[in-house]
Design a protein around this motif. Structure first.
Motif, PDB file in Angstrom:
ATOM      1  N   THR A 123      30.766  21.524 -16.761  1.00 51.91           N
ATOM      2  CA  THR A 123      29.688  21.232 -15.818  1.00 51.91           C
ATOM      3  C   THR A 123      29.830  19.796 -15.341  1.00 51.91           C
ATOM      4  N   MET A 124      29.244  19.553 -14.186  1.00 50.70           N
ATOM      5  CA  MET A 124      29.316  18.215 -13.634  1.00 50.70           C
ATOM      6  C   MET A 124      28.023  17.936 -12.881  1.00 50.70           C
ATOM      7  N   ALA A 125      27.349  16.869 -13.263  1.00 52.32           N
ATOM      8  CA  ALA A 125      26.165  16.468 -12.511  1.00 52.32           C
ATOM      9  C   ALA A 125      26.657  15.840 -11.216  1.00 52.32           C
ATOM     10  N   ILE A 126      26.208  16.388 -10.111  1.00 44.98           N
ATOM     11  CA  ILE A 126      26.643  15.847  -8.821  1.00 44.98           C
ATOM     12  C   ILE A 126      26.244  14.382  -8.700  1.00 44.98           C
ATOM     13  N   ARG A 127      25.077  14.059  -9.241  1.00 46.11           N
ATOM     14  CA  ARG A 127      24.623  12.667  -9.160  1.00 46.11           C
ATOM     15  C   ARG A 127      25.608  11.736  -9.844  1.00 46.11           C
ATOM     16  N   ARG A 128      26.260  12.277 -10.907  1.00 42.24           N
ATOM     17  CA  ARG A 128      27.178  11.451 -11.679  1.00 42.24           C
ATOM     18  C   ARG A 128      28.556  11.396 -11.008  1.00 42.24           C
ATOM     19  N   ALA A 129      28.826  12.395 -10.154  1.00 43.16           N
ATOM     20  CA  ALA A 129      30.126  12.424  -9.470  1.00 43.16           C
ATOM     21  C   ALA A 129      30.037  11.694  -8.138  1.00 43.16           C
ATOM     22  N   TYR A 140      23.211   8.868  -9.473  1.00 42.03           N
ATOM     23  CA  TYR A 140      22.010   9.098  -8.702  1.00 42.03           C
ATOM     24  C   TYR A 140      22.346   9.685  -7.359  1.00 42.03           C
ATOM     25  N   ILE A 141      21.437  10.476  -6.847  1.00 46.16           N
ATOM     26  CA  ILE A 141      21.648  11.050  -5.528  1.00 46.16           C
ATOM     27  C   ILE A 141      20.310  11.002  -4.792  1.00 46.16           C
ATOM     28  N   SER A 176      21.200  18.504 -11.449  1.00 48.05           N
ATOM     29  CA  SER A 176      20.459  17.480 -12.183  1.00 48.05           C
ATOM     30  C   SER A 176      19.907  16.432 -11.226  1.00 48.05           C
ATOM     31  N   GLY A 177      18.651  16.078 -11.424  1.00 49.68           N
ATOM     32  CA  GLY A 177      17.997  15.135 -10.525  1.00 49.68           C
ATOM     33  C   GLY A 177      17.025  15.830  -9.593  1.00 49.68           C
ATOM     34  N   ALA A 178      17.184  17.166  -9.442  1.00 49.04           N
ATOM     35  CA  ALA A 178      16.265  17.905  -8.564  1.00 49.04           C
ATOM     36  C   ALA A 178      14.932  18.108  -9.269  1.00 49.04           C
ATOM     37  N   ARG A 179      13.862  17.893  -8.539  1.00 49.30           N
ATOM     38  CA  ARG A 179      12.537  18.089  -9.124  1.00 49.30           C
ATOM     39  C   ARG A 179      11.825  19.291  -8.513  1.00 49.30           C
ATOM     40  N   ASN A 180      12.434  19.868  -7.486  1.00 48.66           N
ATOM     41  CA  ASN A 180      11.884  21.098  -6.914  1.00 48.66           C
ATOM     42  C   ASN A 180      13.017  21.896  -6.265  1.00 48.66           C
ATOM     43  N   ALA A 181      12.665  23.095  -5.773  1.00 48.92           N
ATOM     44  CA  ALA A 181      13.679  24.015  -5.258  1.00 48.92           C
ATOM     45  C   ALA A 181      14.426  23.425  -4.056  1.00 48.92           C
ATOM     46  N   ASN A 224       0.845  -1.194   0.000  1.00 49.31           N
ATOM     47  CA  ASN A 224       0.000   0.000   0.000  1.00 49.31           C
ATOM     48  C   ASN A 224       0.887   1.253   0.000  1.00 49.31           C
ATOM     49  N   THR A 225       0.255   2.400  -0.318  1.00 49.36           N
ATOM     50  CA  THR A 225       1.011   3.660  -0.408  1.00 49.36           C
ATOM     51  C   THR A 225       1.805   3.966   0.867  1.00 49.36           C
ATOM     52  N   ASP A 226       1.165   3.792   2.027  1.00 44.01           N
ATOM     53  CA  ASP A 226       1.874   4.151   3.275  1.00 44.01           C
ATOM     54  C   ASP A 226       3.073   3.232   3.514  1.00 44.01           C
ATOM     55  N   GLU A 227       2.973   1.988   3.041  1.00 42.70           N
ATOM     56  CA  GLU A 227       4.115   1.074   3.193  1.00 42.70           C
ATOM     57  C   GLU A 227       5.243   1.453   2.223  1.00 42.70           C
ATOM     58  N   TYR A 228       4.861   1.888   1.013  1.00 43.55           N
ATOM     59  CA  TYR A 228       5.891   2.366   0.078  1.00 43.55           C
ATOM     60  C   TYR A 228       6.603   3.588   0.665  1.00 43.55           C
ATOM     61  N   LYS A 229       5.826   4.409   1.376  1.00 46.25           N
ATOM     62  CA  LYS A 229       6.428   5.576   2.028  1.00 46.25           C
ATOM     63  C   LYS A 229       7.523   5.129   2.992  1.00 46.25           C
ATOM     64  N   LEU A 230       7.245   4.051   3.734  1.00 44.72           N
ATOM     65  CA  LEU A 230       8.235   3.544   4.695  1.00 44.72           C
ATOM     66  C   LEU A 230       9.503   3.086   3.968  1.00 44.72           C
ATOM     67  N   LEU A 231       9.329   2.402   2.824  1.00 44.61           N
ATOM     68  CA  LEU A 231      10.504   1.951   2.063  1.00 44.61           C
ATOM     69  C   LEU A 231      11.338   3.161   1.645  1.00 44.61           C
ATOM     70  N   HIS A 232      10.641   4.201   1.172  1.00 45.50           N
ATOM     71  CA  HIS A 232      11.374   5.388   0.713  1.00 45.50           C
ATOM     72  C   HIS A 232      12.102   6.052   1.865  1.00 45.50           C
ATOM     73  N   GLN A 233      11.419   6.162   3.004  1.00 40.65           N
ATOM     74  CA  GLN A 233      12.064   6.773   4.176  1.00 40.65           C
ATOM     75  C   GLN A 233      13.275   5.960   4.627  1.00 40.65           C
ATOM     76  N   ALA A 234      13.197   4.645   4.460  1.00 43.85           N
ATOM     77  CA  ALA A 234      14.325   3.789   4.859  1.00 43.85           C
ATOM     78  C   ALA A 234      15.512   3.966   3.912  1.00 43.85           C
ATOM     79  N   GLY A 235      15.247   4.512   2.703  1.00 50.13           N
ATOM     80  CA  GLY A 235      16.355   4.769   1.781  1.00 50.13           C
ATOM     81  C   GLY A 235      16.194   4.156   0.401  1.00 50.13           C
ATOM     82  N   ALA A 236      15.036   3.556   0.119  1.00 48.07           N
ATOM     83  CA  ALA A 236      14.844   2.956  -1.205  1.00 48.07           C
ATOM     84  C   ALA A 236      14.597   4.044  -2.242  1.00 48.07           C
ATOM     85  N   ASP A 237      15.091   3.820  -3.444  1.00 48.88           N
ATOM     86  CA  ASP A 237      14.966   4.796  -4.509  1.00 48.88           C
ATOM     87  C   ASP A 237      13.966   4.381  -5.581  1.00 48.88           C
TER      88      ASP A 237
END
Lengths: 382, 252
Positions: free
Chosen positions: B41-47, A379-380, B69-74, A174-187
């Motif tokens: 330029t350098m995408a931080i996500r890529r670095a 990814y970040i 890059s990767g930001a969807r809001n301010a 469910n949505t609230d459980e997915y929220k927990l996964l995201h908070q735990a660090g899932a992308d």
């Protein structure tokens, strides 16, 4: 209401038109009607519609495979350059409560069942990290009892110490459980619909929560509502008419992207593989040519999505597929439980047999030689 | 004699900025040695990786321009900018706020907010944007040190689709205008420089050329040529024929 549409009381119902949109798209499809001209039209367009995609996966599209590959490669380069993203799956439990007749983890199969404890998970992660990987996909069989949300969240928290990008492929939540996964660090979250054909779905999924078709189909949307950054899709080719399932998967992504344009989308194109319980399963109904055709069609229709090439496929096929259409490759793969740490004597059986046993280093070197750019992370977590 | 390109407290001789979305070592070397770029330029996500990190390939004398890059809001842009500062010490940041995975269009509305947040946090914000005059003005009021309008959807090599709107920004906005995204060929880079843009950013056009080195050099020369033409002031092109006997001659 048919049985596979009946939600369990604890399953969340969201207001969504996606299922109807998909089912309307795959209704009464005649893939034989497409002509050479239809392929030309599709290949010339910058932004294709669903009708163009149908043409690309049609028998005529198969005759034009070389042209499809050229077009796909061009779009792949435009959107992803030479980048190839690496990851590996980590299976932490193979307990399952579903009776899916094609799957190695089927609850009725007599296989070695096990679940890693947190210490074992950490050891596995450390072993995998040594290979240089920075993205991990955590998988379980579908048993909410044996691998509950808390167990998965704790595993994600441990993984976050060693990895920069964490995907999860587990039973639908469910949505609230997915929220927990995201908070735990899932992308990101992956859920395979297996097949979108409701009749076939009903026959192949004979018991367990997975039998509820719409709850599974709306998983990605609930994951998005729960705050996940990306969602991944797949139909297990070979269960049903592969063209129809491919069309359904593509339209699933297409319609969700329209509704949620900020999300990152990803697709896998798994073919059925032999399992411990059934060695007679043969993926050859969809041969490599057809598989490549599907991959190219996805790349041309949805050029911005990530595409994973499975270890179900051979090294040669994978090496080529990432240059033409795919963007993600798994390496150093085991689909069993507890097999990365050699000191571990406590192990569980595999979900399916793999065809590419290469280590991360081996694939990394090969791709460099092919003038591709392996990327361990892009990814970040924000 | 040309002046230097000034962005916040920094000055540059080169008016070519290398985008690195599609990077490989050859591209970076070409940009530095053939195109004489001073900013990459350098995408931080890529670095955010320990293997084949772009930071390992960039010499110390080159200014790294991290993007969000990767930001969807301010808020996400601010968090990524802070990570960038930790990681590379950079304070000049290219703000990219994108809420669309298909066309990768920047979100001007969130970008304005991001500029304000980053400025307050001590950054030198450079705003990647869809060329809209009102939005550009708001970004400058919020503290943007450069405005980076797109010429065409990113990665498309489609050239100057937004030419007329970029010209308006050049005429009306007082911080540097750096044309970013979509330029497909050196002649287009020359064109925008001639029009008065302060600098040009490119990535795909060079990264996807058959001879990366040669294309990098072609961009450098085109940008310099365009700049020279701008400084030397183009002869006026008349839209209509010039009457040999002036219409107002009867007044003499």
């Amino acid at each position: 209401m048919i049985e596979i549409d009946k939600y369990y009381p604890d399953m969340e119902i969201i207001d969504s038109d996606i299922e109807n949109l998909i089912l309307n798209t795959i209704k009464d499809c005649d893939f034989d009607k497409y002509t050479n001209e239809d392929i030309d039209t599709a290949l010339k367009k910058e932004y294709l519609d669903i009708e163009d995609f149908k043409a690309l996966i049609s028998p005529m599209g198969l005759m034009r495979l070389e042209d499809l590959a050229k077009c796909a490669k061009e779009k792949r380069e435009r959107y992803f350059g030479k980048n190839v993203y690496f990851f590996t799956p980590l299976y932490i439990s193979n307990y399952c409560e579903n009776n899916c007749i094609y799957c190695g983890f089927n609850c009725k199969n007599n296989i070695n069942r096990m679940k890693l404890d947190f210490e074992e998970i950490e050891k596995e992660l450390i072993e995998i990290q040594k290979s240089g990987l920075e993205e991990i996909l955590i998988l379980t069989g579908e048993s909410k009892k044996m691998s509950d949300v808390e167990y998965i969240c704790n595993s994600i928290r441990i993984a976050k110490k060693y990895f920069k990008n964490i995907g999860v492929e587990i039973y639908p939540l469910n949505t609230d459980e997915y929220k927990l996964l995201h908070q735990a660090g899932a992308d990101y979250v992956t859920v395979f619909q297996e097949t979108y054909d409701k009749d076939v779905y009903e026959k192949k999924h004979q018991g367990g929560r997975k039998r509820i078709y719409p709850y599974r189909l709306n998983s990605q949307e609930r994951a998005i509502l729960g705050g996940l950054r990306g969602v991944a899709f797949g139909a297990l080719l070979g269960l049903c008419d592969y063209r129809k399932d491919t069309l359904a998967t593509a339209s699933h992504i297409y319609y969700l992207q329209k509704k949620y344009p900020q999300i990152e989308y990803s697709v896998s194109i798994p073919r059925l593989r032999p399992t411990v319980a059934d060695k007679t399963i043969n993926p050859n109904d969809i041969d490599e040519k057809k598989l490549l055709q599907i991959m190219c069609a996805y790349r041309i229709f949805l050029p911005y999505i990530n595409m994973t090439i499975s270890t179900r496929e051979s090294a040669v096929f994978r090496n080529n597929a990432v240059q033409i259409a795919a963007t993600k490759i798994s390496s150093g793969v085991s689909t069993g439980i507890g097999k990365h740490d050699e000191t571990n004597t406590h192990k569980g059986d595999e979900q399916f047999e793999i065809a590419d046993n290469r280590t991360t280093d081996e694939i990394y070197k090969t791709l460099k030689e092919l003038n591709m750019q392996p990327v361990m992370n892009d990814y970040i977590y924000v | 004699m040309d002046t230097k390109l000034k962005i916040g407290k920094y000055e540059f001789n080169s008016r070519f900025i290398l985008g690195s979305g599609k990077f490989n070592i050859e591209l970076i070397k070409s940009a530095i040695f053939e195109a004489e770029a001073e900013i990459i330029t350098m995408a931080i996500r890529r670095a955010n990786t320990s293997k084949d990190n772009i930071l390992d390939f960039v010499p110390d004398n080159i200014k790294i321009l991290p993007n969000t890059s990767g930001a969807r809001n301010a808020q996400e842009a601010l968090r990524i900018a802070r990570l960038a500062r930790e990681l590379s010490g950079a304070d000049m940041i290219k703000i990219e706020v994108i809420k669309d995975s298909k066309y990768l269009f920047p979100d001007n509305h969130e970008t304005i907010k991001a500029v304000e947040l980053l400025k307050q946090d001590g950054f030198i914000p450079m705003a990647y944007m869809y060329p809209d005059l009102s939005a550009a003005r708001d970004m400058v009021s919020a503290g943007a040190d450069a405005i980076m309008p797109l010429a065409a959807p990113i990665g498309t090599n489609k050239g100057l689709l937004t030419k007329d709107f970029i010209k308006i920004l050049i005429d009306e906005i007082d911080v540097p205008i750096i044309v970013d995204a979509g330029l497909g060929r050196p002649s287009e880079a020359a064109y925008v420089m001639e029009m008065g843009a302060d600098a040009v950013m490119a990535n795909t056009a060079i990264a996807t050329a058959s001879d990366i080195k040669l294309m990098a050099k072609a961009f450098k020369l085109a940008i310099e040529a365009g700049r020279m033409a701008y400084i030397s002031k183009l002869g006026k092109i008349s839209e209509y024929a010039v009457a040999s006997s002036p219409l107002t001659g009867f007044l003499d």
